[in-house]
Scaffold this motif. Structure first.
Motif, PDB file in Angstrom:
ATOM      1  N   VAL A 252     -19.006 -26.691  45.465  1.00 55.33           N
ATOM      2  CA  VAL A 252     -19.824 -25.708  46.173  1.00 55.33           C
ATOM      3  C   VAL A 252     -21.266 -26.190  46.134  1.00 55.33           C
ATOM      4  CG1 VAL A 252     -20.720 -23.344  46.071  1.00 55.33           C
ATOM      5  CG2 VAL A 252     -18.301 -23.777  45.650  1.00 55.33           C
ATOM      6  N   LYS A 253     -21.948 -26.126  47.263  1.00 57.71           N
ATOM      7  CA  LYS A 253     -23.348 -26.523  47.288  1.00 57.71           C
ATOM      8  C   LYS A 253     -24.223 -25.326  46.924  1.00 57.71           C
ATOM      9  CE  LYS A 253     -22.653 -30.181  50.665  1.00 57.71           C
ATOM     10  NZ  LYS A 253     -22.823 -30.650  52.043  1.00 57.71           N
ATOM     11  N   PRO A 254     -25.026 -25.458  45.873  1.00 61.35           N
ATOM     12  CA  PRO A 254     -25.808 -24.297  45.404  1.00 61.35           C
ATOM     13  C   PRO A 254     -26.705 -23.696  46.482  1.00 61.35           C
ATOM     14  CG  PRO A 254     -25.919 -26.080  43.802  1.00 61.35           C
ATOM     15  CD  PRO A 254     -25.223 -26.628  45.002  1.00 61.35           C
ATOM     16  N   TYR A 279     -38.396 -22.439  46.185  1.00 62.39           N
ATOM     17  CA  TYR A 279     -36.984 -22.665  45.867  1.00 62.39           C
ATOM     18  C   TYR A 279     -36.914 -23.464  44.575  1.00 62.39           C
ATOM     19  CZ  TYR A 279     -32.313 -24.821  46.238  1.00 62.39           C
ATOM     20  OH  TYR A 279     -31.039 -25.265  45.994  1.00 62.39           O
TER      21      TYR A 279
ATOM     22  N   TYR B  38     -22.219 -32.618  46.142  1.00 58.55           N
ATOM     23  CA  TYR B  38     -22.131 -31.173  46.370  1.00 58.55           C
ATOM     24  C   TYR B  38     -22.984 -30.370  45.391  1.00 58.55           C
ATOM     25  CZ  TYR B  38     -18.114 -32.773  49.014  1.00 58.55           C
ATOM     26  OH  TYR B  38     -17.317 -33.425  49.901  1.00 58.55           O
ATOM     27  N   PHE B  39     -22.825 -30.624  44.070  1.00 55.36           N
ATOM     28  CA  PHE B  39     -23.422 -29.684  43.116  1.00 55.36           C
ATOM     29  C   PHE B  39     -24.920 -29.858  42.917  1.00 55.36           C
ATOM     30  CE2 PHE B  39     -21.923 -32.926  39.950  1.00 55.36           C
ATOM     31  CZ  PHE B  39     -23.149 -33.216  39.369  1.00 55.36           C
ATOM     32  N   CYS B  40     -25.492 -30.987  43.322  1.00 57.92           N
ATOM     33  CA  CYS B  40     -26.935 -31.162  43.142  1.00 57.92           C
ATOM     34  C   CYS B  40     -27.674 -30.134  44.009  1.00 57.92           C
ATOM     35  CB  CYS B  40     -27.374 -32.568  43.520  1.00 57.92           C
ATOM     36  SG  CYS B  40     -29.176 -32.684  43.620  1.00 57.92           S
ATOM     37  N   PRO B  41     -28.486 -29.260  43.375  1.00 55.02           N
ATOM     38  CA  PRO B  41     -29.126 -28.183  44.133  1.00 55.02           C
ATOM     39  C   PRO B  41     -30.233 -28.670  45.067  1.00 55.02           C
ATOM     40  CG  PRO B  41     -29.898 -28.171  41.871  1.00 55.02           C
ATOM     41  CD  PRO B  41     -28.794 -29.196  41.933  1.00 55.02           C
ATOM     42  N   ALA B  42     -30.633 -29.945  44.938  1.00 51.55           N
ATOM     43  CA  ALA B  42     -31.705 -30.475  45.786  1.00 51.55           C
ATOM     44  C   ALA B  42     -31.177 -31.521  46.758  1.00 51.55           C
ATOM     45  CB  ALA B  42     -32.816 -31.055  44.918  1.00 51.55           C
ATOM     46  N   ASN B  43     -29.860 -31.665  46.824  1.00 55.05           N
ATOM     47  CA  ASN B  43     -29.238 -32.652  47.710  1.00 55.05           C
ATOM     48  C   ASN B  43     -29.862 -34.040  47.525  1.00 55.05           C
ATOM     49  OD1 ASN B  43     -27.457 -33.507  49.697  1.00 55.05           O
ATOM     50  ND2 ASN B  43     -28.848 -33.016  51.387  1.00 55.05           N
ATOM     51  N   LEU B  60     -35.262 -31.329  41.569  1.00 55.43           N
ATOM     52  CA  LEU B  60     -35.792 -30.121  40.922  1.00 55.43           C
ATOM     53  C   LEU B  60     -35.684 -30.202  39.397  1.00 55.43           C
ATOM     54  CD1 LEU B  60     -34.382 -27.532  43.491  1.00 55.43           C
ATOM     55  CD2 LEU B  60     -36.764 -28.239  43.234  1.00 55.43           C
TER      56      LEU B  60
END
Lengths: 433, 90
Positions: A252-254, A279, B38-43, B60
């Motif tokens: 899942v992408k946060p 953000y 996917y899981f990296c919040p900053a892509n 981040l």
């Protein structure tokens, strides 16, 4: 740096600055190293702080113009399915009267900076834009730190590690093992600007007052997680997070998760017309009591998030950080007076923490994290079932209520089973009792 | 709102050198799940052809890739003091 100090503190967050205030008050020569451009530049929490623990450090925090966003008078808990949900709230005028500032919201970039200024006024030295990359060790005894600057070695009698949950330093030096993915939650947060009067209208509060809302259910896409909406003076803090191990396996992408959270039909009206301003992303130490490292050793102490001190059920973290920072400082003062900076000399820290609510609460909720992580139905089947039950009972359509109940039970039996539901309730109760 | 727009809200002081490094890119090529995408919040991690690029500029600094990579194949350090993301509100 040629200068030596009595105490070095790594990290200018709530734990580190609390320690610095207590040490400076006692006339101890203290330096705080902060990797951010200014204290608070790297820090993030949901955004709620607690007056009790802050007043233990700064009894006159209000007179010192602590940057409070809103005083919290109501706490809400929402349990959501995809497009519906339950809402429970508790509001009390005591929280705007004699218990004012029991909880209040803050902007961490402002609060932490202000808090660090108070430590400086008391006589501590706070050095920003300086990353601690290693600890100086002599015969296994921590004797100071190595910073990323030129000639970066700085010596001290005692070092307090308060550098937060994400600490490559603690992992590298063995002061705390690197957390496993299931022991931290990854949270993302957005600040959404709204005019103060719009916030007051939407949340039904007077100027200066505010509301916290914690949300769980299907919003975390089946992952073990939680979301929150906190009211600031002229903005809302919207956070959503889940167990990192769940993020890794669920793919899942946060940033997509927080987008669908914002579009939930129960939430969209609250943020309508708002302007996103910032953000952020951060971990929460959710491993609980069993992941707390050895809290002190020869020449060092570890406090706050770095020590995995966090109460996930009550979303308390900053207060545990402040109180543990204060107690670490008190133990350091004792050690300096006695001239004994060994593990034995610093043992006062462990005694204080054990006798306080910090470790008592951590012990009480020891099994809570594992309970949530092990029961995915709370985030998968149950929200939809619970919503269907309420929808059925509240729909006036000529069906006898008995028949509606039978329908609901049949649904529960098919999707979850009565025993699984009872076991869930029993284990949940046992994990928090 | 896209991730690019979210990161555009933030203030970064970007260092010339990356604080994140893939240790062995062969391992990434053999990694079936590639969960970092996917899981990296900053892509930060993006697939470019058959290799993963590291866009450290928008990091981040949460640390998730360091422990979430199934191969522990990411060398991770903090940006130099004063560099990286700076929260304005927090």
């Amino acid at each position: 740096m040629k200068e030596t100090f009595d105490v070095i503190i790594v990290g200018a967050g709530p734990a580190g600055i609390s320690a610095a205030c207590v040490l400076a008050d006692a006339g101890i020569k203290t330096v705080v190293f902060e990797r951010g451009e200014y204290p608070g530049a790297k820090n993030m929490s949901g955004g709620v702080l607690y007056g009790h623990d802050l007043s233990q450090i700064l009894p006159d925090y209000a007179e010192r113009k602590c940057p409070v966003e809103r005083n919290i008078i109501e706490s809400r808990l929402w349990y959501l399915s995809k497009d519906s949900g339950y809402s429970l709230g508790y509001r009390d005028s005591a929280f705007s009267g004699e218990r004012k500032h029991n909880a209040f919201t803050v902007a961490r970039a402002r609060f932490d900076r202000w808090f660090a200024e108070q430590a400086v006024k008391k006589g501590a030295l706070v050095v920003p834009a300086t990353t601690v990359v290693d600890l100086l060790k002599e015969n296994g005894h921590v004797a100071g730190v190595v910073t990323g600057r030129q000639d970066g070695e700085v010596r001290a009698k005692v070092t307090i590690l308060a550098d937060g949950v994400n600490s490559p330093l603690a992992a590298k030096t063995g002061c705390r093992a690197e957390p496993r993915p299931e022991h931290v939650a990854l949270a993302v947060k957005e600040i959404i600007d709204l005019p103060p009067e719009v916030i007051e209208q939407r949340f039904g509060v007077a100027e200066g007052n505010g509301v916290t809302t914690e949300l769980l259910g299907e919003i975390t896409a089946g992952m073990d997680g939680v979301a929150a909406i906190y009211t600031n003076q002229a903005s809302l803090s919207m956070s959503i997070g889940a167990n990192l191990a769940d993020f890794v396996s669920a793919k899942v992408k946060p940033y997509e998760l927080i987008e669908s959270f914002k579009q939930h039909p129960l939430l969209a009206p609250l943020i309508a017309g708002g302007q996103p301003r910032e953000y952020l992303a951060h971990w929460l130490p959710e491993g609980g009591y069993d992941t707390i490292p050895q809290l002190y050793g020869d020449g060092y102490l570890i406090a706050g998030d770095s020590a995995m001190l966090f109460n996930a059920l009550h979303r308390e973290g900053n207060n545990l950080a402040m109180t543990s920072g204060k107690m670490a400082a008190e133990a350091a003062i004792e050690a300096i007076k006695r001239g004994d900076f060994s593990r034995k000399g610093l043992a006062g820290y462990g005694e204080r923490l054990s006798a306080s609510y910090v470790l008592k609460d951590m012990r009480k909720y020891r099994r809570f994290g594992r309970f949530l992580y092990g029961h995915t139905e709370i985030f998968k089947e149950l929200p939809e079932l619970a919503s269907k039950a309420a929808r059925e009972m509240l729909s006036v359509d000529g069906t006898p209520k008995k028949q509606k109940q039978q329908l609901i039970w049949r649904e529960i039996r098919g999707k979850m089973g009565i025993w699984r539901l009872l076991r869930l309730a029993w284990r949940g109760w046992k994990s928090v009792k | 709102m896209k991730i690019e727009d979210k990161l555009f809200l933030d203030r970064f002081r970007v260092d010339a050198e990356s604080h994140l490094k893939i240790i062995d890119s062969e391992k990434c090529r053999d990694c079936r799940e590639q969960p970092c995408l996917y899981f990296c919040p900053a892509n930060v991690y993006r697939l470019e052809g058959d290799r993963i690029s590291v866009n450290y500029e928008g990091c981040l600094e949460c640390g998730s890739c360091r422990i979430g990579c199934p191969e522990l194949n990411i060398e991770w350090r903090f940006p130099r003091g004063g560099y990286g993301v700076s929260h304005k509100f927090g």
